[in-house]
Each structure stands twice: as structure tokens, then as C-alpha cells.
Design a protein around this motif. Structure first.
Motif, PDB file in Angstrom:
ATOM      1  N   ARG A  73     -26.756 -19.081   9.311  1.00  0.00           N
ATOM      2  CA  ARG A  73     -26.347 -20.481   9.432  1.00  0.00           C
ATOM      3  C   ARG A  73     -25.623 -20.794  10.733  1.00  0.00           C
ATOM      4  O   ARG A  73     -25.592 -21.939  11.160  1.00  0.00           O
ATOM      5  N   HIS A  74     -25.004 -19.808  11.360  1.00  0.00           N
ATOM      6  CA  HIS A  74     -24.319 -20.049  12.635  1.00  0.00           C
ATOM      7  C   HIS A  74     -25.043 -19.297  13.741  1.00  0.00           C
ATOM      8  O   HIS A  74     -25.082 -18.065  13.749  1.00  0.00           O
ATOM      9  N   ARG A 138     -14.217 -19.121  23.393  1.00  0.00           N
ATOM     10  CA  ARG A 138     -13.931 -20.330  22.614  1.00  0.00           C
ATOM     11  C   ARG A 138     -14.871 -20.508  21.424  1.00  0.00           C
ATOM     12  O   ARG A 138     -14.662 -21.435  20.626  1.00  0.00           O
ATOM     13  N   ILE A 139     -15.880 -19.667  21.311  1.00  0.00           N
ATOM     14  CA  ILE A 139     -16.840 -19.777  20.220  1.00  0.00           C
ATOM     15  C   ILE A 139     -16.666 -18.588  19.286  1.00  0.00           C
ATOM     16  O   ILE A 139     -16.729 -17.431  19.716  1.00  0.00           O
ATOM     17  N   ALA A 140     -16.422 -18.870  18.022  1.00  0.00           N
ATOM     18  CA  ALA A 140     -16.281 -17.797  17.036  1.00  0.00           C
ATOM     19  C   ALA A 140     -17.573 -16.993  16.974  1.00  0.00           C
ATOM     20  O   ALA A 140     -18.667 -17.532  17.161  1.00  0.00           O
ATOM     21  N   ALA A 141     -17.440 -15.698  16.699  1.00  0.00           N
ATOM     22  CA  ALA A 141     -18.609 -14.825  16.642  1.00  0.00           C
ATOM     23  C   ALA A 141     -19.645 -15.387  15.675  1.00  0.00           C
ATOM     24  O   ALA A 141     -19.360 -15.579  14.494  1.00  0.00           O
ATOM     25  N   PRO A 142     -20.846 -15.685  16.156  1.00  0.00           N
ATOM     26  CA  PRO A 142     -21.880 -16.254  15.295  1.00  0.00           C
ATOM     27  C   PRO A 142     -22.604 -15.171  14.509  1.00  0.00           C
ATOM     28  O   PRO A 142     -22.442 -13.973  14.783  1.00  0.00           O
ATOM     29  N   GLU A 143     -23.402 -15.596  13.564  1.00  0.00           N
ATOM     30  CA  GLU A 143     -24.265 -14.637  12.874  1.00  0.00           C
ATOM     31  C   GLU A 143     -25.370 -14.147  13.814  1.00  0.00           C
ATOM     32  O   GLU A 143     -25.707 -12.966  13.828  1.00  0.00           O
ATOM     33  N   ILE A 144     -25.941 -15.084  14.587  1.00  0.00           N
ATOM     34  CA  ILE A 144     -27.066 -14.756  15.456  1.00  0.00           C
ATOM     35  C   ILE A 144     -26.805 -15.262  16.870  1.00  0.00           C
ATOM     36  O   ILE A 144     -26.400 -16.407  17.062  1.00  0.00           O
ATOM     37  N   SER A 161     -21.397  -9.315  24.629  1.00  0.00           N
ATOM     38  CA  SER A 161     -20.789  -8.140  23.989  1.00  0.00           C
ATOM     39  C   SER A 161     -19.561  -8.484  23.153  1.00  0.00           C
ATOM     40  O   SER A 161     -19.297  -7.819  22.141  1.00  0.00           O
ATOM     41  N   ASP A 162     -18.794  -9.498  23.544  1.00  0.00           N
ATOM     42  CA  ASP A 162     -17.624  -9.865  22.742  1.00  0.00           C
ATOM     43  C   ASP A 162     -18.020 -10.220  21.317  1.00  0.00           C
ATOM     44  O   ASP A 162     -17.260  -9.981  20.373  1.00  0.00           O
ATOM     45  N   TRP A 163     -19.186 -10.819  21.164  1.00  0.00           N
ATOM     46  CA  TRP A 163     -19.679 -11.154  19.828  1.00  0.00           C
ATOM     47  C   TRP A 163     -20.386  -9.967  19.182  1.00  0.00           C
ATOM     48  O   TRP A 163     -20.159  -9.654  18.011  1.00  0.00           O
ATOM     49  N   LEU A 164     -21.274  -9.328  19.927  1.00  0.00           N
ATOM     50  CA  LEU A 164     -22.095  -8.274  19.346  1.00  0.00           C
ATOM     51  C   LEU A 164     -21.273  -7.063  18.931  1.00  0.00           C
ATOM     52  O   LEU A 164     -21.675  -6.316  18.033  1.00  0.00           O
TER      53      LEU A 164
END
Length: 217
Positions: A73-74, A138-144, A161-164
Motif C-alpha cells: 500500500r505504500h 523525510r519519507i518513512a520507509a515504504p513497503e516498496i 539504502s536508508d529504506w532498504l
């Protein structure tokens, strides 16, 4: 809203991957096609050689990601350009409760186009007119996390990489040279990888990446 690209698509001519979308979604995609054609006459949204194949080369190619991650969803799309795959995903998820697709693009002319599409076709989409490096925090870690024709895999890992490294999953479109990019990336990173053959282009793949970790020095 009608135009040559949209009006050429009789119901039986729609790519199979889009065959079961709702009437409302189909209308939004046709409106997107109309805006794409209008703006493409003024700015370079995609490679000129691919513009005549809007539905298969761009829309269906983007839509196949939802078959790989149907429950996500995100989404965050990096270097969205003309909206592929991010805006297509946003339109397809427009009526899904809680869905949020964020598109990051630094080119102001392209973000103006994306804002026009958002207003017409996908009001729930979020368009960030900024460099990727400036919005990651500034963007929360998304699902995809998605990217298409943006950069080589090592650079994509540096950007995301900050998200992955905190649970996000990447779905990156790649062409025939992807194997070399994977090997180059392994010098710095470890990761889990699944290759999905593209349903649109037999020479392309979707790289499905999880568990990214920096390799010890």
C-alpha cells in the motif's frame, strides 16, 4: 478528455494486464494518456522511440509490478519522470483504502506534468519536486521502492539504502545488462534477490530485492 493515443485503444486491444480494471480506472488511465500526449509535444517525458507505444511499453510495463506485490500500500518511486511506474501504480490504487504512492522527481518541468496528472487522475498521489538525496530522510520507509531507467543498481542502492536496510523491498526494472550490475553491487552490498521475467519485454527483468546490508570492509 480524448486524444489519439487513448482513442486508438478499443476495449479488446487493452494489454491483458489491464483487462480487469474498473471503468473508473480505465477512464483515469485514458486521461493520463491524453495528458502524456499533450505534454510530450513540449517536454521530453520519455525516450521518443517509446512514445508511440504508451500502453504496452509504459503503462502495462509499470502495472506488472502490482502482480508481484499486490498487497503493498505504500510505494515510493524514484526518478519518476513521466510517471512510470509510480503514477500508473497510483492510478491503479486510487480507490484502495490506505494506499499511498510517492513520486520523487527533481526536474521541474516533469514535476509540473506529474502534478497535472495527480490533479486529474490520482489525487492521493504525492509528488516530491526534489532530489532523491534531499527527501529520503523525510519519507518513512515504504513497503516498496521502485525505479525505472534511472541509474545502475549500485547507484540505486546508494540512493535507497536508508529504506532498504530497514525493511523496504525494491522492485527495479532492468534491461539486458542487469547481470553485470548485480555483480558490481555485490562488492559493497549483500542482499536477497529474486528475478522476475518481464511480461512486456522478454529481454527485461524486475529485480525483487530485500535484506540489503552493507558488506563489512
Amino acid at each position: 478528455m480524448t486524444n489519439r493515443v487513448a482513442s486508438e485503444m478499443a476495449p479488446g486491444d487493452w494489454p491483458e494486464i489491464l483487462a480487469n480494471v474498473s471503468r473508473e480506472t480505465r477512464t483515469r488511465l485514458e486521461d493520463y494518456a491524453a495528458l502524456y500526449e499533450k505534454w510530450s509535444s513540449r517536454i521530453n517525458l520519455t525516450a521518443p522511440s517509446t512514445q508511440k507505444d504508451f500502453w504496452r511499453r509504459h503503462v502495462a510495463d509499470s502495472a506488472q509490478l502490482l502482480e508481484i506485490a499486490p498487497d503493498a500500500r505504500h510505494w515510493v518511486d524514484l526518478g519518476s519522470g513521466g510517471g512510470f511506474p509510480g503514477m500508473v501504480i497510483a492510478i491503479l490504487l486510487q480507490d484502495v483504502p490506505g494506499a499511498r504512492v510517492e513520486l520523487v522527481e527533481s526536474n521541474r518541468k516533469k514535476t509540473a506534468f506529474l502534478q497535472a496528472v495527480k490533479a486529474c487522475c490520482a489525487p492521493s498521489a504525492v509528488v516530491h519536486s526534489a532530489r532523491i538525496e534531499d527527501v529520503v530522510s523525510r519519507i518513512a520507509a515504504p513497503e516498496i521502492v521502485t525505479a525505472r531507467a534511472l541509474a545502475g543498481l549500485p547507484k540505486l542502492f546508494d540512493l535507497s539504502s536508508d529504506w532498504l536496510q530497514h525493511g523496504s523491498r525494491a522492485l527495479f526494472h532492468k534491461g539486458r545488462g542487469y547481470a553485470g550490475e548485480i555483480e558490481e553491487s555485490r562488492a559493497k552490498w549483500t542482499f536477497d534477490l529474486v528475478r522476475h521475467g518481464s511480461r512486456i519485454d522478454p529481454e527485461s527483468v524486475i529485480l525483487d530485492i530485500t535484506g540489503l546490508r552493507s558488506r563489512p570492509a
